[in-house]
Design an enzyme around this catalytic site. Structure first.
Site, PDB file in Angstrom:
ATOM      1  N   HIS A  64     -18.557  35.844 -34.117  1.00  0.00           N
ATOM      2  CA  HIS A  64     -19.982  35.925 -34.476  1.00  0.00           C
ATOM      3  C   HIS A  64     -20.746  36.339 -33.222  1.00  0.00           C
ATOM      4  O   HIS A  64     -20.710  35.637 -32.223  1.00  0.00           O
ATOM      5  CB  HIS A  64     -20.471  34.574 -34.998  1.00  0.00           C
ATOM      6  CG  HIS A  64     -19.726  34.110 -36.217  1.00  0.00           C
ATOM      7  ND1 HIS A  64     -20.128  34.436 -37.499  1.00  0.00           N
ATOM      8  CD2 HIS A  64     -18.573  33.406 -36.353  1.00  0.00           C
ATOM      9  CE1 HIS A  64     -19.256  33.909 -38.371  1.00  0.00           C
ATOM     10  NE2 HIS A  64     -18.310  33.283 -37.703  1.00  0.00           N
ATOM     11  N   ARG A  66     -24.110  37.271 -33.362  1.00  0.00           N
ATOM     12  CA  ARG A  66     -25.503  36.796 -33.553  1.00  0.00           C
ATOM     13  C   ARG A  66     -26.578  37.876 -33.447  1.00  0.00           C
ATOM     14  O   ARG A  66     -27.763  37.544 -33.488  1.00  0.00           O
ATOM     15  CB  ARG A  66     -25.837  35.671 -32.567  1.00  0.00           C
ATOM     16  CG  ARG A  66     -24.868  34.483 -32.597  1.00  0.00           C
ATOM     17  CD  ARG A  66     -24.830  33.812 -33.948  1.00  0.00           C
ATOM     18  NE  ARG A  66     -24.028  32.575 -33.928  1.00  0.00           N
ATOM     19  CZ  ARG A  66     -23.317  32.145 -34.954  1.00  0.00           C
ATOM     20  NH1 ARG A  66     -23.303  32.837 -36.094  1.00  0.00           N
ATOM     21  NH2 ARG A  66     -22.626  31.029 -34.883  1.00  0.00           N
ATOM     22  N   ASP A 306     -12.885  32.718 -34.166  1.00  0.00           N
ATOM     23  CA  ASP A 306     -14.112  32.245 -34.827  1.00  0.00           C
ATOM     24  C   ASP A 306     -15.171  31.874 -33.786  1.00  0.00           C
ATOM     25  O   ASP A 306     -15.890  30.885 -33.941  1.00  0.00           O
ATOM     26  CB  ASP A 306     -13.823  31.072 -35.775  1.00  0.00           C
ATOM     27  CG  ASP A 306     -14.976  30.784 -36.740  1.00  0.00           C
ATOM     28  OD1 ASP A 306     -15.932  31.606 -36.800  1.00  0.00           O
ATOM     29  OD2 ASP A 306     -14.925  29.752 -37.434  1.00  0.00           O
ATOM     30  N   PHE A 324     -22.440  24.236 -37.532  1.00  0.00           N
ATOM     31  CA  PHE A 324     -20.991  24.316 -37.323  1.00  0.00           C
ATOM     32  C   PHE A 324     -20.660  25.434 -36.329  1.00  0.00           C
ATOM     33  O   PHE A 324     -21.310  26.476 -36.332  1.00  0.00           O
ATOM     34  CB  PHE A 324     -20.290  24.647 -38.649  1.00  0.00           C
ATOM     35  CG  PHE A 324     -20.384  23.564 -39.694  1.00  0.00           C
ATOM     36  CD1 PHE A 324     -19.578  22.439 -39.619  1.00  0.00           C
ATOM     37  CD2 PHE A 324     -21.266  23.694 -40.765  1.00  0.00           C
ATOM     38  CE1 PHE A 324     -19.643  21.456 -40.608  1.00  0.00           C
ATOM     39  CE2 PHE A 324     -21.340  22.713 -41.754  1.00  0.00           C
ATOM     40  CZ  PHE A 324     -20.526  21.590 -41.671  1.00  0.00           C
ATOM     41  N   GLY A 325     -19.645  25.222 -35.508  1.00  0.00           N
ATOM     42  CA  GLY A 325     -19.110  26.336 -34.713  1.00  0.00           C
ATOM     43  C   GLY A 325     -19.063  26.090 -33.222  1.00  0.00           C
ATOM     44  O   GLY A 325     -19.889  25.358 -32.675  1.00  0.00           O
TER      45      GLY A 325
HETATM   46 ZN    ZN Z   1     -15.981  30.917 -41.759  1.00  0.00          ZN
END
Ligand code: ZN
Length: 424
Positions: A64, A66, A306, A324-325
């Site tokens: 990600h 962003r 991820d 989350f993350g």
């Molecule tokens: Zn996911």
């Protein structure tokens, strides 16, 4: 020209493991020969890789970045910079930006920004449904023409079996993988970690393993119905892995990836610290054991990070309120060496496969060290001691549970299209 000398070259595609020199000419590999045998390297810049592993360029198929929309947490520039520090030469960015990458103009924006500011190759993933809202199929063909390599509604699952069928039917004709964030939202509702003794002890609402595997079961059956290529993202549960294994044995085009945090940590490691909050959540001890088996026996196709940056203002809050993350790029190789290779679970060649040809195959690409191939190379150490200090990260965010962890071996240099984009 760049001459990489004296390295131990490991290439899963040709099962090579031997001392080789590699000559890069512009964006391509020009020559590979036993050490000291490359003749026409006059004037080439030299990189001395003595004592290091020279591998095909690593690919992270799940990240990600962003941008657009949440540039306080990460940008294409800072995210791809952190990827280069982690040894990655290519990264796929998930479409859950603001706005969502569900049409060709957003895809083009990402591709253009990556060309202008990216430290490594950036391959966008398009949203499967408009706005990833799960109502109607997005403009997949137009996004494919603009550069997407797969579709996903990551962050959430494709909303229904009917929509999954429509998307898979369509993607089968375009030969694009459908990447599923497998989650039954009714079973996961309100949960912030895995359900079990650890969640009971902490008094935090948990989701069962079935929150993931129920959705995997649905999607495997829709993949059978449509003949499409289904790829399960960040697979964390033993029961999900069993279904992927079964699907593969039955000749279905089903693949999966596992994250370093899921093969390293378990639910018992969770504290009230929000840096242990991710989705899917850290799983049970027996799940981790199953993932290690799947990484060894070939059921798992790729290691993917991820990488999910969140700026401190939104992440450094109470566990149940935090998003989350966690960060992933810079610790992935160190964790893989620690958990998989130094522990004797898998061979070094297999680990490299999980970072290179594994994800490449999922994406319908090649990845090998051969004449004429792109000059993307990852050079790393097997034994150099180092400590991850998240405050020194080039990412914009700081959300890593691995801050302060010491590693044995990690990235030494990252080369993309013949250029050194990171050197330790
Ligand atoms: Zn996911």
């Amino acid at each position: 020209m760049l001459l990489i000398k004296n390295g131990r070259v490991l290439d899963p595609a040709s099962e090579t493991d031997s001392p080789r020199d590699i000559l890069l000419d512009g964006e391509r590999i020009a020559e590979i020969a036993p050490a000291g045998k490359i003749a026409h390297a006059n004037g080439a810049q030299t990189f001395d890789a003595a004592g290091f592993i020279v591998a095909p360029g690593f690919i992270d198929m799940h990240a990600h970045l962003r941008e657009p929309g949440q540039e306080n947490s990460e940008t294409i520039e800072t995210g791809s910079h952190a990827a280069a520090h982690g040894g990655f030469t290519a990264i796929c960015c998930m479409p859950n930006t603001k706005p969502v990458n569900d049409n060709a103009s957003i895809t083009r924006f990402i591709v253009d920004r990556a060309k202008a500011f990216g430290h490594v190759r950036v391959w966008p993933i398009g949203a499967a449904s408009i706005g990833s809202k799960g109502e109607s199929i997005s403009e997949i063909a137009a996004m494919r023409d603009a550069g997407i390599v797969a579709v996903s509604d990551d962050g959430k699952p494709i909303a229904s079996a009917k929509l999954a069928r429509q998307i898979m039917d369509y993607c089968r004709s375009l030969d694009l993988p459908v990447i599923e964030h497998a989650e039954d939202v009714s079973l996961a509702a309100g949960a912030v970690m895995r359900e079990g003794i650890a969640s009971t002890r902490l008094g935090l609402p948990g989701m069962p393993a079935a929150a993931e595997s129920v959705c995997v079961a649905r999607d495997v059956q829709v993949a059978e119905l449509t003949g499409a290529h289904l790829h399960i993202a960040h697979l964390s549960a033993k029961s999900s892995l069993a279904q992927v294994r079964f699907a593969k044995q039955n000749g279905l085009r089903v693949t999966c990836e596992v994250t370093p945090h899921h093969f390293t940590l378990i639910d018992e490691d969770v504290t009230y610290d929000s840096r242990y909050k991710m989705n899917p959540p850290l799983a049970a001890r027996e799940d981790r054991e199953a993932l290690l088996e799947g990484l060894a026996d070939g059921t798992v196709d790729a290691i993917a990070t991820d990488h999910a940056p969140h700026e401190p203002a939104i992440k450094d809050v109470e566990f149940d309120k935090a998003p989350f993350g966690i960060l992933g790029f810079e610790t992935a190789l160190g964790l893989a060496l620690e958990q998989l290779v130094h522990s004797g679970r898998i061979s070094l060649l297999r680990m490299i496969e999980l970072f290179t040809v594994g994800p490449a195959r999922v994406l319908g690409k090649q990845r090998k060290l051969a004449i004429g191939e792109p000059a993307d190379v990852t050079i790393f150490s097997l034994d150099r001691p180092w400590t991850y200090r998240v405050k020194e990260s080039v990412s914009k965010s700081r959300n890593s549970p691995f801050d302060g962890r010491s590693f044995k071996g990690g990235p030494v240099a990252t080369i993309v299209a013949g250029k050194i984009v990171y050197k330790q």
